[in-house]
Design a protein around this motif. Sequence first.
Motif, PDB file in Angstrom:
ATOM      1  N   UNK A  19       9.909  -4.627  18.956  1.00  7.06           N
ATOM      2  CA  UNK A  19       9.217  -3.337  18.944  1.00  7.06           C
ATOM      3  C   UNK A  19       8.780  -2.902  20.348  1.00  7.06           C
ATOM      4  N   UNK A  22      10.811  -0.061  21.840  1.00  5.97           N
ATOM      5  CA  UNK A  22      10.873   1.163  21.039  1.00  5.97           C
ATOM      6  C   UNK A  22      11.399   2.369  21.831  1.00  5.97           C
ATOM      7  N   UNK A  23      10.927   2.529  23.066  1.00  8.26           N
ATOM      8  CA  UNK A  23      11.364   3.702  23.841  1.00  8.26           C
ATOM      9  C   UNK A  23      12.868   3.625  24.108  1.00  8.26           C
ATOM     10  N   UNK A  27      15.882   6.121  22.739  1.00  4.48           N
ATOM     11  CA  UNK A  27      16.856   6.729  23.652  1.00  4.48           C
ATOM     12  C   UNK A  27      18.284   6.502  23.167  1.00  4.48           C
ATOM     13  N   UNK A  54       3.905   6.085  15.284  1.00  2.00           N
ATOM     14  CA  UNK A  54       4.147   5.572  16.637  1.00  2.00           C
ATOM     15  C   UNK A  54       5.431   6.150  17.219  1.00  2.00           C
ATOM     16  N   UNK A  57       4.745   9.760  18.089  1.00  3.18           N
ATOM     17  CA  UNK A  57       3.904   9.871  19.281  1.00  3.18           C
ATOM     18  C   UNK A  57       4.793   9.796  20.531  1.00  3.18           C
ATOM     19  N   UNK A  58       5.687   8.840  20.534  1.00  2.00           N
ATOM     20  CA  UNK A  58       6.569   8.678  21.699  1.00  2.00           C
ATOM     21  C   UNK A  58       7.550   9.848  21.802  1.00  2.00           C
ATOM     22  N   UNK A  61       5.806  12.782  23.245  1.00  2.00           N
ATOM     23  CA  UNK A  61       5.185  12.607  24.569  1.00  2.00           C
ATOM     24  C   UNK A  61       6.212  12.803  25.681  1.00  2.00           C
ATOM     25  N   UNK A  62       7.393  12.230  25.500  1.00  3.70           N
ATOM     26  CA  UNK A  62       8.412  12.287  26.550  1.00  3.70           C
ATOM     27  C   UNK A  62       9.313  13.504  26.377  1.00  3.70           C
ATOM     28  N   UNK A  63       9.626  14.141  27.502  1.00  6.12           N
ATOM     29  CA  UNK A  63      10.417  15.365  27.411  1.00  6.12           C
ATOM     30  C   UNK A  63      11.880  15.107  27.051  1.00  6.12           C
ATOM     31  N   UNK A  64      12.359  13.885  27.254  1.00  7.97           N
ATOM     32  CA  UNK A  64      13.783  13.642  27.005  1.00  7.97           C
ATOM     33  C   UNK A  64      14.130  13.681  25.521  1.00  7.97           C
ATOM     34  N   UNK A  65      13.120  13.525  24.644  1.00  5.63           N
ATOM     35  CA  UNK A  65      13.421  13.457  23.206  1.00  5.63           C
ATOM     36  C   UNK A  65      13.384  14.831  22.566  1.00  5.63           C
TER      37      UNK A  65
ATOM     38  N   UNK B 299      11.603   8.052  30.030  1.00  8.86           N
ATOM     39  CA  UNK B 299      12.138   9.105  29.185  1.00  8.86           C
ATOM     40  C   UNK B 299      11.574  10.466  29.562  1.00  8.86           C
ATOM     41  N   UNK B 300      11.272  10.636  30.864  1.00 11.64           N
ATOM     42  CA  UNK B 300      10.872  11.957  31.301  1.00 11.64           C
ATOM     43  C   UNK B 300       9.396  12.229  31.133  1.00 11.64           C
ATOM     44  N   UNK B 318       3.105   4.420  24.449  1.00 12.29           N
ATOM     45  CA  UNK B 318       3.206   5.679  25.176  1.00 12.29           C
ATOM     46  C   UNK B 318       2.727   5.451  26.602  1.00 12.29           C
TER      47      UNK B 318
END
Lengths: 152, 638
Positions: A19, A22-23, A27, A54, A57-58, A61-65, B299-300, B318
Amino acid sequence: MEIELAKVDEVVDKYKGDEGMLIQILQDVQGEFRWLPKEALERVCKKLSIPISRAYRIATFYTAFSLEPRGRHLVNVCLGTACHVRGGSRILEKLEQSLDITAGHTTPDQKYSLERVNCLGCCALGPVITVDEEAHGRLVVKDIDAILDGYE
Amino acid sequence: MAQLKSLADFEKLRDEITGKRDPNKPCITICAGSGCIASGSPKVADAFIEELKNQGLQDKIDLRQTGCHGFCEKGTLVVIHPEHICYIQVQPEDIPEIITETITNGNVIERLLYVDPETGEKIAHEQDIPFYKYQDRLIFGNNSKTDPKNIDDYIALSGYSALAKTLFKMNTEEVLLEIKKSGLRGRGGGGFPTGRKWEEAARISSDIKYVIVNADEGDPGAYMDRSVLEGNPHSVLEGLIIGAYAVGAHEGFIYVRAEYPLAVENVGIAIKQAEDYGLLGKDILGSGFDFTITVHRGAGAFISGESSALMSAIEGQVGEPRPKHIHTVVKGVFDRPSVLNNVETWANVPIIIDKGADLYASVGTEGSTGTKIFSLVGKVNNTGLVEVPMGTSIRDIVFKIGGGIPGGKKFKAVQTGGPSGGCIPEALIDSPVDFDELTKLGAMMGSGGMIVLDEDTCMVDMARYFIDFLKDESCGKCTPCREGITQMLGILNDLCEGRGEEGDLELIEAIAEVTRAASLCALGQTAPNPVLTTIQYFRDEYEAHIRERRCPAGVCKALFSYYIDPEKCKACMICLRNCPVDAIIGEKGQIHVIDQAKCTKCGTCFDMCPDRFGAVTKVSGTVPTALPLEERVIQKGK
Ligand SMILES: Cc1cc2nc3c(=O)[nH]c(=O)nc-3n(C[C@H](O)[C@H](O)[C@H](O)COP(=O)(O)O)c2cc1C
Ligand code: SF4
Ligand code: FES
């Protein structure tokens, strides 16, 4: 929407169900589908035994997703400092006009998604955009239509 | 490939590699950095491979696709060794001529050479081009000589010799002392002394410790970390292994941003090759030291480059900052001691070990030793990556190396330090660039972005740009940062859109004070810098926006209009045809007029109007009424 959950399983297995990865897992899942379908997120979380919140949330939060389907080609417009001082926002305006969508959206025919990003790391060639992984630099407004016509 | 099991094995391998290489054998190097790839370098490389085959030369000539040479403006770059003949803007069509003329006949092809814009002189050799001549490429030099996908290239240039020296000839105390004595300071922004950080981690006893490379490079406009990691990944790995040995870590992470796929690829290849040789993994070179590296992709998110946020991201959380009551050196990733350094910081380490701290520290200034790579971009002739000794003046960087400002425009300022930094005005152009001097000026070294601004840049817009960036990137967990930035942005938007009021600047300064003092992490603490430095150095420009509703640089769209000067318009139709919204009225022989209601102020007409006419202008305030239709005729002979 039907998606191939076997692909999700493959990704999670590649990271041995860790886990902490996860990021990276999200991806790779996005790499498979170009976006993160709800079913895929549910499957990831079930396999990792973590709450779905969770993953969300990720993913937010990140612009790539992206939680929405993306077009066949992803256009990233750089608005980093070097591109900004050389007129990056005019390139964005032109793209928005030609594609008739605003940044963050996808054309109705699912051909293009348009995103603004903060630096593509080709600052010497500003203003820069990338279409998928191909970079186009030293752009002026009138180059844009020819570039868009060049993709299927 | 056989694993190396001892120092002797390593030295034997190195001798074998260098023995096989003839320094006089012609070698064509093609830049395969991301900038040149965007300019078409893969096609140029293919053309070379094909043409060498056609002419039966593939065994006589070496061909190498290297890391970024730095002069990205002029890509695709090709350098021919051993003479170092440098060809710029090379296209696939040029290849047969290069092979026949230069390689076979030994002639230089004039039309592919760099032309000095000042003297008009054509320059054949890389080292004589001013862009390269005034640099000191300690870190970056090997980029253009090596294929990043081939570890042998790195070893041939004494790569991994510093690691061998560390493992077999130095104990950890000696390594720590050497790094401390070198005066190396972190290249990622803060300039914290690296030796002190390592020592703190080394002193803690813990069975698990981590060393981490920060390759998140979030500063928009900076790309030197990308080029080092893509172009010379082994130098970073070598530094990381040495650091791990010094602090007693056996696991390392490299955190790379997702926007850099080539860096991820090349680092992955480099790790694999180093493992195959036994330079990474268990019992490195038979020394008994174990070390492994895992790559994490970001991831940006700009904030994920902050140390505690990055460590959360490595844990799969995060990437948000955490309070650092206890330093991350003591409790970082999974609460273990963790040493985080920037890409360029790590790349300095093998050089320090190799040269010795004293020699290393002889370059640069007293408080900032060594060199620094800058991303010289924006309104400057020679954009690219520039490595100079610390303490070099801004003037030398922008004018000697950068070749000054394009289009005969006036230099206005440089922006350093990214969103945490500030703008340095022309009056201070002779200031030396090092950590302490830049901080004194209210700016910051940051990671090395150096964005040149000319007279057409509006400083209020610049401030607004950075605050807007930070509004998106603040993680939002603390109120002074989240709200302070939002409020400053609101005021700056008002100024740029003609709603500024007396007292706005004082209000911004007051908000800035609180944001700086009460934010948790450095993003919030430094967020006011771009605003405060522009107010400090360019107050008159702010006042013009407030008192006269005027943008002196003609950038803030709400404060000016495009206008075609009827005296100068030659009715050539160029602007009219190119206007994307058909806002220009006119025809051949009829003076053109902009329909202000339709105009989106995209600036196309301003750019397209031929310089010799210069008919399109920017006007503040009300636009003069257009001539009546019958007077718009261009009279003959006019
Ligand atoms: C918002 C924010 C973003 C940062 N981004 C980066 C980055 O992209 N790369 C980097 O090396 N350091 C970045 N830093 C600095 C790191 O927190 C840390 O100080 C640095 O990586 C330490 O390495 P150094 O001592 O070698 O500079 C950032 C800091 C902040 C506050
Ligand atoms: S200062 Fe800003 S970015 Fe840093 S933790 Fe607080 S809200 Fe997040
Ligand atoms: S600022 Fe646009 S690529 Fe870096």
